[in-house]
Write a protein that holds these residues in place. Structure first.
Motif, short mmCIF file in Angstrom:
data_model
loop_
_atom_site.label_atom_id
_atom_site.label_comp_id
_atom_site.label_asym_id
_atom_site.label_seq_id
_atom_site.Cartn_x
_atom_site.Cartn_y
_atom_site.Cartn_z
N ALA A 133 0.83 -1.21 0.00
CA ALA A 133 0.00 0.00 0.00
C ALA A 133 0.86 1.26 0.00
CB ALA A 133 -0.93 0.00 1.22
N GLN A 134 1.91 1.26 0.83
CA GLN A 134 2.81 2.43 0.86
C GLN A 134 3.50 2.62 -0.49
OE1 GLN A 134 5.18 1.06 4.14
NE2 GLN A 134 4.28 2.54 5.57
N GLN A 135 3.92 1.51 -1.10
CA GLN A 135 4.60 1.60 -2.39
C GLN A 135 3.66 2.13 -3.48
OE1 GLN A 135 7.88 1.14 -2.80
NE2 GLN A 135 7.62 1.87 -4.87
N VAL A 136 2.42 1.69 -3.46
CA VAL A 136 1.45 2.17 -4.46
C VAL A 136 1.24 3.68 -4.29
CG1 VAL A 136 -0.99 2.07 -5.14
CG2 VAL A 136 0.30 -0.04 -4.79
N ILE A 137 1.20 4.17 -3.06
CA ILE A 137 1.05 5.61 -2.83
C ILE A 137 2.24 6.36 -3.39
CG2 ILE A 137 0.99 7.40 -1.03
CD1 ILE A 137 -0.79 5.45 0.58
N VAL A 138 3.46 5.84 -3.16
CA VAL A 138 4.67 6.47 -3.70
C VAL A 138 4.60 6.52 -5.22
CG1 VAL A 138 7.16 6.15 -3.99
CG2 VAL A 138 6.14 5.91 -1.73
N LEU A 139 4.20 5.42 -5.83
CA LEU A 139 4.12 5.37 -7.29
C LEU A 139 3.05 6.33 -7.83
CD1 LEU A 139 4.43 1.51 -7.78
CD2 LEU A 139 6.13 3.25 -8.39
N LEU A 140 1.92 6.42 -7.15
CA LEU A 140 0.88 7.36 -7.56
C LEU A 140 1.36 8.80 -7.45
CD1 LEU A 140 -2.30 5.70 -6.03
CD2 LEU A 140 -1.77 5.95 -8.46
N GLU A 141 2.05 9.13 -6.34
CA GLU A 141 2.58 10.48 -6.16
C GLU A 141 3.55 10.83 -7.28
OE1 GLU A 141 4.21 10.23 -2.22
OE2 GLU A 141 2.40 11.06 -1.31
N LYS A 142 4.44 9.91 -7.61
CA LYS A 142 5.41 10.15 -8.68
C LYS A 142 4.69 10.32 -10.02
CE LYS A 142 9.43 7.86 -6.72
NZ LYS A 142 10.36 6.73 -6.83
N GLY A 143 3.74 9.44 -10.27
CA GLY A 143 3.01 9.49 -11.53
C GLY A 143 2.20 10.76 -11.72
N LEU A 144 1.73 11.32 -10.61
CA LEU A 144 0.92 12.54 -10.66
C LEU A 144 1.75 13.80 -10.46
CD1 LEU A 144 -2.13 11.26 -8.60
CD2 LEU A 144 -2.02 11.61 -11.07
N GLN A 190 3.34 14.66 -7.77
CA GLN A 190 3.04 15.20 -6.44
C GLN A 190 4.13 14.89 -5.43
OE1 GLN A 190 -0.23 16.41 -5.25
NE2 GLN A 190 -0.86 16.70 -7.34
N GLU A 191 5.23 14.31 -5.89
CA GLU A 191 6.24 13.87 -4.95
C GLU A 191 7.02 15.05 -4.36
OE1 GLU A 191 9.54 11.73 -6.77
OE2 GLU A 191 8.79 12.43 -8.69
N GLN A 192 7.35 14.92 -3.11
CA GLN A 192 8.18 15.88 -2.40
C GLN A 192 9.17 15.08 -1.57
OE1 GLN A 192 5.86 18.24 0.21
NE2 GLN A 192 4.88 19.40 -1.39
N SER A 193 10.35 15.60 -1.42
CA SER A 193 11.31 14.91 -0.57
C SER A 193 10.86 15.04 0.89
CB SER A 193 12.70 15.50 -0.74
OG SER A 193 12.75 16.80 -0.19
N ASN A 194 11.35 14.15 1.72
CA ASN A 194 11.04 14.24 3.15
C ASN A 194 11.48 15.58 3.72
OD1 ASN A 194 9.84 11.74 3.31
ND2 ASN A 194 11.69 10.71 3.97
#
Length: 81
Positions: A29-40, A42-46
């Motif tokens: 589930a965590q990995q899918v969220i990371v992939l969705l964020e990257k795909g959209l 929406q990713e931000q570094s910590n």
């Protein structure tokens, strides 16, 4: 938090997600969220997320009466009861 369910996920995609999740020490589930964020996009570094959170906290206005509260005195008073 909203729930997202994906049906009929191709097995090869599921296995890839599971493999990457294991290598990154994440749940699927965590990995899918990371992939969705990257795909959209929406990713931000910590560090960026933490910086923004600290800015948000620092921008809050604290009332004068709250600043004048002596926490040590309150704890001491409570312990003396």
């Amino acid at each position: 938090m909203p729930l997202l369910q994906v049906r009929d996920c191709p097995e090869d995609i599921y296995k890839k997600i599971a493999s990457v999740a294991r290598s990154e020490n994440r749940s699927i589930a965590q990995q899918v969220i990371v992939l969705l964020e990257k795909g959209l996009g929406q990713e931000q570094s910590n560090m960026e997320r933490r910086r923004r959170l600290l800015e948000k906290i620092e921008s809050r206005k604290i009332g004068r009466e709250l600043k004048e509260i002596d926490a040590v005195a309150m704890v001491r008073e409570d312990r003396d009861r």
